[in-house]
Design a protein around this motif. Sequence first.
Motif, PDB file in Angstrom:
ATOM      1  N   VAL A  79       0.850  -1.200   0.000  1.00 33.07           N
ATOM      2  CA  VAL A  79       0.000   0.000   0.000  1.00 33.07           C
ATOM      3  C   VAL A  79       0.882   1.245   0.000  1.00 33.07           C
ATOM      4  O   VAL A  79       0.644   2.193  -0.749  1.00 33.07           O
ATOM      5  CB  VAL A  79      -0.987  -0.010   1.194  1.00 33.07           C
ATOM      6  N   THR A  80       1.908   1.235   0.810  1.00 31.88           N
ATOM      7  CA  THR A  80       2.829   2.366   0.868  1.00 31.88           C
ATOM      8  C   THR A  80       3.578   2.524  -0.464  1.00 31.88           C
ATOM      9  O   THR A  80       3.759   3.632  -0.956  1.00 31.88           O
ATOM     10  CB  THR A  80       3.831   2.196   2.024  1.00 31.88           C
ATOM     11  N   ALA A  81       3.985   1.405  -1.055  1.00 32.99           N
ATOM     12  CA  ALA A  81       4.701   1.448  -2.330  1.00 32.99           C
ATOM     13  C   ALA A  81       3.842   2.023  -3.451  1.00 32.99           C
ATOM     14  O   ALA A  81       4.362   2.612  -4.396  1.00 32.99           O
ATOM     15  CB  ALA A  81       5.175   0.046  -2.713  1.00 32.99           C
TER      16      ALA A  81
ATOM     17  N   ASP B  78      -8.995   4.772  -5.478  1.00 33.59           N
ATOM     18  CA  ASP B  78      -7.972   4.467  -4.479  1.00 33.59           C
ATOM     19  C   ASP B  78      -8.389   3.260  -3.642  1.00 33.59           C
ATOM     20  O   ASP B  78      -7.597   2.342  -3.412  1.00 33.59           O
ATOM     21  CB  ASP B  78      -7.754   5.661  -3.543  1.00 33.59           C
ATOM     22  N   ILE B  79      -9.618   3.267  -3.187  1.00 36.22           N
ATOM     23  CA  ILE B  79     -10.108   2.178  -2.339  1.00 36.22           C
ATOM     24  C   ILE B  79     -10.101   0.865  -3.113  1.00 36.22           C
ATOM     25  O   ILE B  79      -9.702  -0.175  -2.579  1.00 36.22           O
ATOM     26  CB  ILE B  79     -11.493   2.525  -1.764  1.00 36.22           C
ATOM     27  N   ALA B  80     -10.492   0.899  -4.370  1.00 33.74           N
ATOM     28  CA  ALA B  80     -10.481  -0.316  -5.198  1.00 33.74           C
ATOM     29  C   ALA B  80      -9.062  -0.860  -5.344  1.00 33.74           C
ATOM     30  O   ALA B  80      -8.846  -2.080  -5.250  1.00 33.74           O
ATOM     31  CB  ALA B  80     -11.083  -0.028  -6.565  1.00 33.74           C
TER      32      ALA B  80
ATOM     33  N   LYS C 164     -14.809  -9.126   2.946  1.00 35.74           N
ATOM     34  CA  LYS C 164     -14.117  -9.374   4.217  1.00 35.74           C
ATOM     35  C   LYS C 164     -13.035  -8.328   4.478  1.00 35.74           C
ATOM     36  O   LYS C 164     -12.274  -8.443   5.426  1.00 35.74           O
ATOM     37  CB  LYS C 164     -13.472 -10.763   4.216  1.00 35.74           C
ATOM     38  N   ILE C 165     -12.961  -7.316   3.616  1.00 40.01           N
ATOM     39  CA  ILE C 165     -11.914  -6.297   3.718  1.00 40.01           C
ATOM     40  C   ILE C 165     -12.555  -4.956   4.005  1.00 40.01           C
ATOM     41  O   ILE C 165     -13.442  -4.515   3.286  1.00 40.01           O
ATOM     42  CB  ILE C 165     -11.097  -6.229   2.409  1.00 40.01           C
ATOM     43  N   LYS C 166     -12.077  -4.303   5.044  1.00 36.06           N
ATOM     44  CA  LYS C 166     -12.595  -2.990   5.422  1.00 36.06           C
ATOM     45  C   LYS C 166     -11.444  -1.989   5.361  1.00 36.06           C
ATOM     46  O   LYS C 166     -10.432  -2.149   6.037  1.00 36.06           O
ATOM     47  CB  LYS C 166     -13.190  -3.048   6.828  1.00 36.06           C
ATOM     48  N   ILE C 167     -11.631  -0.944   4.559  1.00 38.72           N
ATOM     49  CA  ILE C 167     -10.652   0.132   4.448  1.00 38.72           C
ATOM     50  C   ILE C 167     -11.164   1.289   5.282  1.00 38.72           C
ATOM     51  O   ILE C 167     -12.284   1.748   5.106  1.00 38.72           O
ATOM     52  CB  ILE C 167     -10.461   0.589   2.987  1.00 38.72           C
ATOM     53  N   ILE C 168     -10.331   1.755   6.191  1.00 40.13           N
ATOM     54  CA  ILE C 168     -10.695   2.860   7.075  1.00 40.13           C
ATOM     55  C   ILE C 168      -9.748   4.006   6.768  1.00 40.13           C
ATOM     56  O   ILE C 168      -8.530   3.850   6.802  1.00 40.13           O
ATOM     57  CB  ILE C 168     -10.576   2.439   8.557  1.00 40.13           C
ATOM     58  N   GLU C 169     -10.320   5.151   6.472  1.00 38.49           N
ATOM     59  CA  GLU C 169      -9.553   6.336   6.114  1.00 38.49           C
ATOM     60  C   GLU C 169      -9.263   7.143   7.366  1.00 38.49           C
ATOM     61  O   GLU C 169     -10.172   7.559   8.067  1.00 38.49           O
ATOM     62  CB  GLU C 169     -10.352   7.159   5.105  1.00 38.49           C
ATOM     63  N   ALA C 170      -7.985   7.334   7.664  1.00 30.95           N
ATOM     64  CA  ALA C 170      -7.574   8.165   8.806  1.00 30.95           C
ATOM     65  C   ALA C 170      -7.342   9.572   8.272  1.00 30.95           C
ATOM     66  O   ALA C 170      -6.489   9.790   7.422  1.00 30.95           O
ATOM     67  CB  ALA C 170      -6.314   7.613   9.444  1.00 30.95           C
TER      68      ALA C 170
END
Length: 161
Positions: free
Chosen positions: A103-105, A135-137, A153-159
Amino acid sequence: MKKWKGIIMMGGKHTMKNQWKRSAVWLASSTAACSAPSWASASSGYFDTARLSRQQSRDNALSLLREAAAQEGAEQAAVDEANQAIQTMADDTLSEAQVENLVTAKGYGDCVCFIGEDGVNLVVSSTDQGLSETDIAKIVEIVREETGLSADKIKIIEAKP
């Protein structure tokens, strides 16, 4: 099931299996250092704290599992279960680190990944514009490829920064 200090409590008995499950939400050792761009510096304290909490929970659970596996007179089934849980923890640790690195890369800011029994939670630092659906995709695809889990089964949480 009830929440207590950010950990999901499963069952009321204090068995080794239940103690490991209670810790499972925060289990992961992040050997990956996700570098945060300057816009994410305000939220980097969260990511540092999350990684530390995750590591402490994993260390506690690992200690309990090792004790169970090494206990004299323990039934072989209990030893096997403890050893399997240790292996699962190691596999999850590797997957979490790989997800964070990828993700960082891809150019996203700081992130922290939590793999649990019910799926994956990935907290990603946001840009000023926020994470787009694209981005989320992209992020979900990274997690899906690394974990083999389906998107539900995947949850993306935006900080937020």
